[in-house]
Design a protein around this motif. Structure first.
Motif, PDB file in Angstrom:
ATOM      1  N   UNK A  55       0.805  -1.225   0.000  1.00  0.00           N
ATOM      2  CA  UNK A  55       0.000   0.000   0.000  1.00  0.00           C
ATOM      3  C   UNK A  55       0.837   1.274   0.000  1.00  0.00           C
ATOM      4  N   UNK A  56       2.146   1.156   0.280  1.00  0.00           N
ATOM      5  CA  UNK A  56       2.957   2.359   0.478  1.00  0.00           C
ATOM      6  C   UNK A  56       4.155   2.467  -0.466  1.00  0.00           C
ATOM      7  N   UNK A  57       4.105   1.779  -1.624  1.00  0.00           N
ATOM      8  CA  UNK A  57       5.217   1.886  -2.581  1.00  0.00           C
ATOM      9  C   UNK A  57       4.706   1.765  -4.022  1.00  0.00           C
TER      10      UNK A  57
ATOM     11  N   UNK B 115       0.829  25.082   0.716  1.00  0.00           N
ATOM     12  CA  UNK B 115       1.580  23.893   1.118  1.00  0.00           C
ATOM     13  C   UNK B 115       1.631  22.955  -0.080  1.00  0.00           C
ATOM     14  N   UNK B 116       2.458  21.933  -0.018  1.00  0.00           N
ATOM     15  CA  UNK B 116       2.664  21.092  -1.197  1.00  0.00           C
ATOM     16  C   UNK B 116       1.440  20.257  -1.549  1.00  0.00           C
ATOM     17  N   UNK B 117       0.678  19.842  -0.547  1.00  0.00           N
ATOM     18  CA  UNK B 117      -0.446  18.911  -0.725  1.00  0.00           C
ATOM     19  C   UNK B 117       0.014  17.584  -1.343  1.00  0.00           C
ATOM     20  N   UNK B 118       1.278  17.230  -1.115  1.00  0.00           N
ATOM     21  CA  UNK B 118       1.815  15.985  -1.654  1.00  0.00           C
ATOM     22  C   UNK B 118       1.600  14.798  -0.720  1.00  0.00           C
ATOM     23  N   UNK B 119       1.073  15.037   0.473  1.00  0.00           N
ATOM     24  CA  UNK B 119       1.031  13.986   1.490  1.00  0.00           C
ATOM     25  C   UNK B 119       0.281  12.717   1.064  1.00  0.00           C
ATOM     26  N   UNK B 120      -0.840  12.785   0.317  1.00  0.00           N
ATOM     27  CA  UNK B 120      -1.474  11.522  -0.074  1.00  0.00           C
ATOM     28  C   UNK B 120      -0.580  10.658  -0.961  1.00  0.00           C
ATOM     29  N   UNK B 121       0.146  11.296  -1.877  1.00  0.00           N
ATOM     30  CA  UNK B 121       1.013  10.534  -2.787  1.00  0.00           C
ATOM     31  C   UNK B 121       2.240  10.000  -2.060  1.00  0.00           C
ATOM     32  N   UNK B 122       2.755  10.760  -1.087  1.00  0.00           N
ATOM     33  CA  UNK B 122       3.872  10.258  -0.290  1.00  0.00           C
ATOM     34  C   UNK B 122       3.423   9.094   0.586  1.00  0.00           C
ATOM     35  N   UNK B 123       2.242   9.191   1.167  1.00  0.00           N
ATOM     36  CA  UNK B 123       1.745   8.136   2.054  1.00  0.00           C
ATOM     37  C   UNK B 123       1.585   6.816   1.318  1.00  0.00           C
ATOM     38  N   UNK B 124       1.146   6.868   0.070  1.00  0.00           N
ATOM     39  CA  UNK B 124       0.938   5.650  -0.713  1.00  0.00           C
ATOM     40  C   UNK B 124       2.175   5.266  -1.526  1.00  0.00           C
ATOM     41  N   UNK B 125       3.246   6.017  -1.377  1.00  0.00           N
ATOM     42  CA  UNK B 125       4.456   5.704  -2.112  1.00  0.00           C
ATOM     43  C   UNK B 125       4.344   5.958  -3.600  1.00  0.00           C
ATOM     44  N   UNK B 126       3.359   6.736  -4.020  1.00  0.00           N
ATOM     45  CA  UNK B 126       3.257   7.120  -5.432  1.00  0.00           C
ATOM     46  C   UNK B 126       4.381   8.089  -5.794  1.00  0.00           C
ATOM     47  N   UNK B 127       4.876   8.792  -4.798  1.00  0.00           N
ATOM     48  CA  UNK B 127       6.032   9.661  -4.944  1.00  0.00           C
ATOM     49  C   UNK B 127       7.119   9.190  -3.987  1.00  0.00           C
ATOM     50  N   UNK B 128       8.342   9.152  -4.458  1.00  0.00           N
ATOM     51  CA  UNK B 128       9.482   8.883  -3.594  1.00  0.00           C
ATOM     52  C   UNK B 128       9.853  10.159  -2.853  1.00  0.00           C
ATOM     53  N   UNK B 129      10.058  10.054  -1.550  1.00  0.00           N
ATOM     54  CA  UNK B 129      10.455  11.224  -0.772  1.00  0.00           C
ATOM     55  C   UNK B 129      11.818  11.728  -1.227  1.00  0.00           C
ATOM     56  N   UNK B 130      12.659  10.814  -1.713  1.00  0.00           N
ATOM     57  CA  UNK B 130      13.966  11.242  -2.222  1.00  0.00           C
ATOM     58  C   UNK B 130      13.821  12.063  -3.497  1.00  0.00           C
ATOM     59  N   UNK B 131      12.813  11.733  -4.304  1.00  0.00           N
ATOM     60  CA  UNK B 131      12.591  12.519  -5.511  1.00  0.00           C
ATOM     61  C   UNK B 131      12.148  13.934  -5.160  1.00  0.00           C
ATOM     62  N   UNK B 132      11.254  14.063  -4.174  1.00  0.00           N
ATOM     63  CA  UNK B 132      10.814  15.390  -3.740  1.00  0.00           C
ATOM     64  C   UNK B 132      12.022  16.193  -3.258  1.00  0.00           C
ATOM     65  N   UNK B 133      12.846  15.576  -2.428  1.00  0.00           N
ATOM     66  CA  UNK B 133      14.057  16.243  -1.935  1.00  0.00           C
ATOM     67  C   UNK B 133      14.959  16.649  -3.092  1.00  0.00           C
ATOM     68  N   UNK B 134      15.168  15.741  -4.032  1.00  0.00           N
ATOM     69  CA  UNK B 134      16.046  16.008  -5.160  1.00  0.00           C
ATOM     70  C   UNK B 134      15.535  17.185  -5.984  1.00  0.00           C
ATOM     71  N   UNK B 135      14.217  17.269  -6.163  1.00  0.00           N
ATOM     72  CA  UNK B 135      13.645  18.367  -6.938  1.00  0.00           C
ATOM     73  C   UNK B 135      13.770  19.695  -6.186  1.00  0.00           C
ATOM     74  N   UNK B 136      13.637  19.666  -4.879  1.00  0.00           N
ATOM     75  CA  UNK B 136      13.816  20.882  -4.089  1.00  0.00           C
ATOM     76  C   UNK B 136      15.260  21.366  -4.194  1.00  0.00           C
TER      77      UNK B 136
END
Length: 495
Positions: A20-22, A278-299
């Motif tokens: 559910x989280x990746x 705010x980013x409103x990315x939390x649902x996609x991060x929670x389900x692993x639809x987005x990698x947290x490392x990718x968000x960091x890398x883009x920032x």
């Protein structure tokens, strides 16, 4: 139930077990590892009935309508993204994960199963059941789990979370920022010459049905959510939508230039700010639809092109805050779910079980409009601001003095961005840890312990626009009276 009979010929395969989280194909180490071997790769996702059961104490649905819909959309998108890579996704529902693997071992000669590792006991229990099935049905099969879901890799930390986890977020942040580094996205693919292997052939007896249909919400025992036009930002599940939101927020609207921070209370009128504050990315991060490392890398890439600001530093700090709770589960273990919580934070506290008060809190009918507005928004949309979550949680535990675990379970049920470690971690770290001092504020039953109900209401909803939107009963009142209607009552009756 009888074991599935072994097929006469079983094709050798590796398996990627999505959970559910990746739910993505980018920056996914188990996916990369599975395709490093010269075997067909079977990708599997299971809508395990366990996650659609009931919570332990409140008997709420473990997965409510909004998150279930987001999950189904995310799995559907994962299937499409794999298809774009000439891969397939095997989807199963109505069976436990262990039963699915029992069936798969009968149909395939599975060499290795690749998946992300777990730190929470419910997820670990399912993982243990799968290991038992593989051991009994396919003794040579290895379940290989790898660390993921956090910004900093477990192996790169300057401490052992199981024995020396920092007591505070500030200490945690300072130590990882000083001594650890973030691995680049997709670094696993660079470790070897990785080419996607072909998918396996479906068993001859189930050519058309093997890959499985996508379930509808009623198939999962979940009612279809009713859209509410008052929602600030509608979200759609899946890696595709998550990447689009990241691109739109960071690069197209330059959202980082006006980012106010999820946990930064210095910005006034947060309840009235737009969806890009705010980013409103939390649902996609929670389900692993987005990698947290990718968000960091883009920032970091944004900083290199547009300059470093306090806003980018604030967002990175909040990604580290996410790691604090994720890694904290290793130290806290099952104490995270016990009434006293970890580290003795709940020692000496007593709680009441009052179903009437609980329902009034859930339904946004406490009589405190700022509390009720956030609770109604949460129930109607599956989302409310972090500051709202804190206020309603403090009010529940410090003023109503209800068992905090019921609140955590209600959030688990309704939040579209529910993440077990973050939800329960915030309840124990932000709420339970402060409960004793907050309860002590209430020197009399009529004293409000959660003063933020009034203070933050005035600071973050000064015109009461948010409160009036969700509590129409006070629309006719002035801003102050809308937040504190008892004042108007007292004046009317000259009390």
């Amino acid at each position: 139930r009888q074991p599935f009979p072994m097929a006469q010929y079983r094709q050798r395969v590796n398996v990627v077990w999505f959970k559910n989280n990746d739910l993505r194909v980018h920056d996914h180490e188990p996916l990369a590892l599975a395709h490093q071997h010269k075997l067909p790769v079977l990708h599997v996702f299971v809508f395990d009935p366990f996650w659609f059961g009931r919570t332990r104490h409140g008997r709420f649905p473990k997965t409510g309508s909004f998150r279930a819909q987001f999950l189904v959309e995310s799995v559907q998108d994962l299937r499409q993204n794999l298809a774009n890579l000439n891969q397939n996704l095997c989807v199963r529902s109505g069976q436990s994960t262990a039963e699915v693997f029992q069936q798969l071992t009968a149909e395939f000669d599975i060499t290795k199963v690749f998946a992300y590792s777990e730190t929470l006991f419910e997820e670990q229990a399912i993982e243990s059941e799968v290991r038992q099935v593989l051991k009994a049905r396919s003794p040579g099969t290895q379940l290989r789990t790898v660390w993921g879901t956090t910004l900093y890799h477990l192996d790169d930390l300057p401490f052992d979370p199981s024995t020396a986890f920092p007591k505070s977020f500030t200490s945690f942040r300072q130590r990882v920022e000083r001594s650890a580094s973030v691995r680049p996205t997709g670094y696993e693919w660079g470790q070897a010459d990785v080419r996607l292997q072909p998918p396996p052939k479906a068993p001859a007896q189930a050519q058309t049905s093997f890959w499985g249909p996508m379930p509808d919400l009623p198939d999962l025992g979940v009612p279809t959510p009713v859209p509410d036009k008052r929602i600030q930002l509608a979200t759609k599940g899946g890696e595709t939508a998550g990447l689009q939101r990241l691109q739109q927020w960071l690069w197209e609207t330059k959202g980082l230039s006006k980012y106010v921070g999820t946990t930064d209370w210095g910005t006034p009128a947060k309840c009235s700010l737009g969806p890009d504050s705010t980013t409103k990315l939390s649902p996609w991060l929670a389900h692993g639809c987005l990698s947290v490392r990718l968000v960091y890398q883009e920032v970091v890439r944004y900083e290199a092109l547009c300059g470093r600001t306090k806003f980018s530093a604030l967002l990175i700090r909040e990604l580290i805050w996410r790691d604090f709770h994720k890694l904290g589960t290793i130290a806290w273990g099952n104490d995270l779910f016990k009434i006293k919580g970890p580290c003795g934070w709940g020692n000496g506290l007593t709680w009441v079980r009052n179903d009437d008060l609980l329902q009034r809190w859930i339904n946004g009918a406490t009589g405190y409009p700022f509390v009720d507005a956030h609770m109604r928004e949460l129930k109607a949309t599956g989302y409310t601001l972090h500051l709202g979550r804190e206020v309603v949680a403090w009010f529940m535990t410090s003023d109503l003095r209800l068992d905090w675990r019921l609140g955590a379970e209600w959030f688990e049920s309704v939040l579209v961005d529910y993440d077990c470690a973050l939800n329960w971690g915030n309840w124990v770290y932000f709420v339970l840890q402060q409960a004793a001092s907050r309860q002590a504020r209430a020197s009399a039953p009529t004293t409000l312990a959660t003063t933020e109900v009034l203070q933050w209401g005035a600071e973050h909803d000064p015109k009461a626009a948010f409160t009036k939107k969700w509590v129409p009963e006070v629309q006719h009142l002035t801003a102050t009276d809308a937040r504190e209607p008892w004042g108007a009552v007292c004046r009317t009756h000259q009390v």
